[in-house]
Design a protein around this motif. Sequence first.
Motif, PDB file in Angstrom:
ATOM      1  N   LYS A 125       0.824  -1.209   0.000  1.00  0.00           N
ATOM      2  CA  LYS A 125       0.000   0.000   0.000  1.00  0.00           C
ATOM      3  C   LYS A 125       0.857   1.257   0.000  1.00  0.00           C
ATOM      4  O   LYS A 125       0.453   2.291  -0.544  1.00  0.00           O
ATOM      5  N   LEU A 126       2.040   1.183   0.600  1.00  0.00           N
ATOM      6  CA  LEU A 126       2.927   2.346   0.633  1.00  0.00           C
ATOM      7  C   LEU A 126       3.479   2.697  -0.748  1.00  0.00           C
ATOM      8  O   LEU A 126       3.968   3.811  -0.954  1.00  0.00           O
ATOM      9  N   GLN A 127       3.403   1.750  -1.680  1.00  0.00           N
ATOM     10  CA  GLN A 127       3.921   1.990  -3.028  1.00  0.00           C
ATOM     11  C   GLN A 127       2.918   2.723  -3.913  1.00  0.00           C
ATOM     12  O   GLN A 127       3.199   2.992  -5.077  1.00  0.00           O
ATOM     13  N   LYS A 128       1.761   3.045  -3.357  1.00  0.00           N
ATOM     14  CA  LYS A 128       0.711   3.703  -4.140  1.00  0.00           C
ATOM     15  C   LYS A 128       1.218   5.015  -4.747  1.00  0.00           C
ATOM     16  O   LYS A 128       1.710   5.891  -4.050  1.00  0.00           O
ATOM     17  N   GLY A 129       1.102   5.135  -6.044  1.00  0.00           N
ATOM     18  CA  GLY A 129       1.483   6.354  -6.745  1.00  0.00           C
ATOM     19  C   GLY A 129       2.919   6.393  -7.211  1.00  0.00           C
ATOM     20  O   GLY A 129       3.275   7.219  -8.065  1.00  0.00           O
ATOM     21  N   LEU A 130       3.777   5.502  -6.686  1.00  0.00           N
ATOM     22  CA  LEU A 130       5.191   5.546  -7.056  1.00  0.00           C
ATOM     23  C   LEU A 130       5.419   5.134  -8.506  1.00  0.00           C
ATOM     24  O   LEU A 130       6.336   5.636  -9.153  1.00  0.00           O
ATOM     25  N   THR A 131       4.597   4.221  -9.001  1.00  0.00           N
ATOM     26  CA  THR A 131       4.746   3.812 -10.403  1.00  0.00           C
ATOM     27  C   THR A 131       4.501   4.988 -11.335  1.00  0.00           C
ATOM     28  O   THR A 131       5.250   5.199 -12.303  1.00  0.00           O
ATOM     29  N   PHE A 132       3.467   5.775 -11.034  1.00  0.00           N
ATOM     30  CA  PHE A 132       3.181   6.942 -11.874  1.00  0.00           C
ATOM     31  C   PHE A 132       4.307   7.971 -11.779  1.00  0.00           C
ATOM     32  O   PHE A 132       4.716   8.544 -12.796  1.00  0.00           O
ATOM     33  N   LEU A 133       4.813   8.209 -10.563  1.00  0.00           N
ATOM     34  CA  LEU A 133       5.900   9.180 -10.407  1.00  0.00           C
ATOM     35  C   LEU A 133       7.146   8.738 -11.169  1.00  0.00           C
ATOM     36  O   LEU A 133       7.791   9.550 -11.848  1.00  0.00           O
ATOM     37  N   GLY A 134       7.485   7.454 -11.052  1.00  0.00           N
ATOM     38  CA  GLY A 134       8.655   6.963 -11.770  1.00  0.00           C
ATOM     39  C   GLY A 134       8.481   7.047 -13.272  1.00  0.00           C
ATOM     40  O   GLY A 134       9.410   7.439 -13.997  1.00  0.00           O
ATOM     41  N   SER A 135       7.282   6.690 -13.758  1.00  0.00           N
ATOM     42  CA  SER A 135       7.019   6.752 -15.198  1.00  0.00           C
ATOM     43  C   SER A 135       7.034   8.190 -15.697  1.00  0.00           C
ATOM     44  O   SER A 135       7.570   8.482 -16.776  1.00  0.00           O
ATOM     45  N   THR A 136       6.453   9.092 -14.921  1.00  0.00           N
ATOM     46  CA  THR A 136       6.435  10.502 -15.319  1.00  0.00           C
ATOM     47  C   THR A 136       7.843  11.083 -15.347  1.00  0.00           C
ATOM     48  O   THR A 136       8.218  11.800 -16.284  1.00  0.00           O
ATOM     49  N   GLY A 137       8.624  10.774 -14.323  1.00  0.00           N
ATOM     50  CA  GLY A 137       9.999  11.276 -14.297  1.00  0.00           C
ATOM     51  C   GLY A 137      10.833  10.773 -15.453  1.00  0.00           C
ATOM     52  O   GLY A 137      11.737  11.464 -15.932  1.00  0.00           O
ATOM     53  N   ALA A 138      10.517   9.560 -15.933  1.00  0.00           N
ATOM     54  CA  ALA A 138      11.291   8.981 -17.030  1.00  0.00           C
ATOM     55  C   ALA A 138      10.817   9.452 -18.399  1.00  0.00           C
ATOM     56  O   ALA A 138      11.624   9.569 -19.333  1.00  0.00           O
ATOM     57  N   THR A 139       9.513   9.723 -18.546  1.00  0.00           N
ATOM     58  CA  THR A 139       8.964  10.009 -19.873  1.00  0.00           C
ATOM     59  C   THR A 139       8.708  11.486 -20.140  1.00  0.00           C
ATOM     60  O   THR A 139       8.692  11.894 -21.310  1.00  0.00           O
ATOM     61  N   ALA A 140       8.473  12.294 -19.087  1.00  0.00           N
ATOM     62  CA  ALA A 140       8.140  13.702 -19.308  1.00  0.00           C
ATOM     63  C   ALA A 140       9.204  14.458 -20.113  1.00  0.00           C
ATOM     64  O   ALA A 140       8.855  15.242 -21.004  1.00  0.00           O
ATOM     65  N   PRO A 141      10.518  14.244 -19.857  1.00  0.00           N
ATOM     66  CA  PRO A 141      11.503  14.947 -20.699  1.00  0.00           C
ATOM     67  C   PRO A 141      11.396  14.574 -22.175  1.00  0.00           C
ATOM     68  O   PRO A 141      11.609  15.423 -23.051  1.00  0.00           O
ATOM     69  N   PHE A 142      11.042  13.324 -22.451  1.00  0.00           N
ATOM     70  CA  PHE A 142      10.924  12.903 -23.847  1.00  0.00           C
ATOM     71  C   PHE A 142       9.655  13.460 -24.482  1.00  0.00           C
ATOM     72  O   PHE A 142       9.641  13.759 -25.685  1.00  0.00           O
ATOM     73  N   ILE A 143       8.589  13.592 -23.681  1.00  0.00           N
ATOM     74  CA  ILE A 143       7.383  14.235 -24.206  1.00  0.00           C
ATOM     75  C   ILE A 143       7.678  15.693 -24.541  1.00  0.00           C
ATOM     76  O   ILE A 143       7.286  16.205 -25.595  1.00  0.00           O
ATOM     77  N   GLY A 144       8.397  16.370 -23.629  1.00  0.00           N
ATOM     78  CA  GLY A 144       8.810  17.740 -23.916  1.00  0.00           C
ATOM     79  C   GLY A 144       9.739  17.821 -25.113  1.00  0.00           C
ATOM     80  O   GLY A 144       9.653  18.752 -25.918  1.00  0.00           O
ATOM     81  N   LEU A 145      10.615  16.834 -25.242  1.00  0.00           N
ATOM     82  CA  LEU A 145      11.528  16.809 -26.392  1.00  0.00           C
ATOM     83  C   LEU A 145      10.767  16.632 -27.696  1.00  0.00           C
ATOM     84  O   LEU A 145      11.126  17.231 -28.722  1.00  0.00           O
ATOM     85  N   PHE A 146       9.701  15.819 -27.651  1.00  0.00           N
ATOM     86  CA  PHE A 146       8.868  15.679 -28.850  1.00  0.00           C
ATOM     87  C   PHE A 146       8.257  17.020 -29.239  1.00  0.00           C
ATOM     88  O   PHE A 146       8.224  17.384 -30.421  1.00  0.00           O
ATOM     89  N   GLY A 147       7.769  17.779 -28.235  1.00  0.00           N
ATOM     90  CA  GLY A 147       7.248  19.110 -28.531  1.00  0.00           C
ATOM     91  C   GLY A 147       8.320  20.032 -29.061  1.00  0.00           C
ATOM     92  O   GLY A 147       8.059  20.868 -29.936  1.00  0.00           O
ATOM     93  N   THR A 148       9.538  19.864 -28.559  1.00  0.00           N
ATOM     94  CA  THR A 148      10.655  20.676 -29.049  1.00  0.00           C
ATOM     95  C   THR A 148      10.939  20.383 -30.524  1.00  0.00           C
ATOM     96  O   THR A 148      11.105  21.295 -31.341  1.00  0.00           O
ATOM     97  N   VAL A 149      11.003  19.102 -30.852  1.00  0.00           N
ATOM     98  CA  VAL A 149      11.248  18.709 -32.244  1.00  0.00           C
ATOM     99  C   VAL A 149      10.135  19.221 -33.145  1.00  0.00           C
ATOM    100  O   VAL A 149      10.379  19.685 -34.270  1.00  0.00           O
ATOM    101  N   TRP A 150       8.902  19.145 -32.652  1.00  0.00           N
ATOM    102  CA  TRP A 150       7.766  19.607 -33.463  1.00  0.00           C
ATOM    103  C   TRP A 150       7.842  21.120 -33.692  1.00  0.00           C
ATOM    104  O   TRP A 150       7.533  21.606 -34.772  1.00  0.00           O
ATOM    105  N   GLY A 151       8.261  21.875 -32.661  1.00  0.00           N
ATOM    106  CA  GLY A 151       8.408  23.315 -32.822  1.00  0.00           C
ATOM    107  C   GLY A 151       9.510  23.668 -33.807  1.00  0.00           C
ATOM    108  O   GLY A 151       9.357  24.589 -34.616  1.00  0.00           O
ATOM    109  N   ILE A 152      10.626  22.946 -33.752  1.00  0.00           N
ATOM    110  CA  ILE A 152      11.712  23.196 -34.709  1.00  0.00           C
ATOM    111  C   ILE A 152      11.259  22.847 -36.114  1.00  0.00           C
ATOM    112  O   ILE A 152      11.614  23.517 -37.107  1.00  0.00           O
TER     113      ILE A 152
END
Length: 230
Positions: A125-152
């Motif tokens: 039960k203590l692990q609740k939400g940690l999967t989302f935090l770990g996934s967000t920390g790993a993928t959010a820079p790449f989502i932002g990078l996709f927006g960067t590539v699209w802007g360029i």
Amino acid sequence: MNTPFGLANLWLEGDSITRFVALALLLCSIVTWVILLSRFWDLRNLRKLSPELDKFWRATSFDQGLYSLTNHGTNPYYHIAKSALDASAHHQSQSTNHRELLQTLNYSEWMARSLKYSIDGVAAKLQKGLTFLGSTGATAPFIGLFGTVWGIYHALISISSSGSAQLDQVAGPIGEALIMTALGLAVAIPAVLGFNAINRANKLFVADLNRFGNDLLAYFVTGARVDSGE
């Protein structure tokens, strides 16, 4: 002053993909902060329960100590102690009913397994939400990078359409790219830091639960805590 680098301009001038990326990052950021605030609040409340253990072990009977613990619905110490009491009663009931359990596990092994199962349930039960935090920390820079590539990509289209690379033609798309990079990092950094902090706090709390479980095991098997001096 009108600027091509603002968030409002990003939404007004961006296409559907740019807006989708921005909304995805915004949603991840909102969920991340909800998880962080709720989990830190939960951990704060759990740390307040530790002083109750001294009252529990000083009680004149196990039942009295059990009900001296507060917040029975959310108190993991109460849950573990109550599960241990139920497991002990169940094992001892086999002496007058069916003896299959007695032939498979002795009392000490049965209590050790029951306590481990209870502690593992609390730890899960203590692990609740940690999967989302770990996934967000790993993928959010790449989502932002996709927006960067699209802007360029939009900037290159503006250059090819006009035949010249004047600043006023590419400032808007490049501004979108820079903002997307910043948004991706702004979402990822709190998620990673929060994940590490919560994960460390969870490990420390589970260590306390294991010590409490060992004391309970010693109490049910020998009648005293390991460190009680009795």
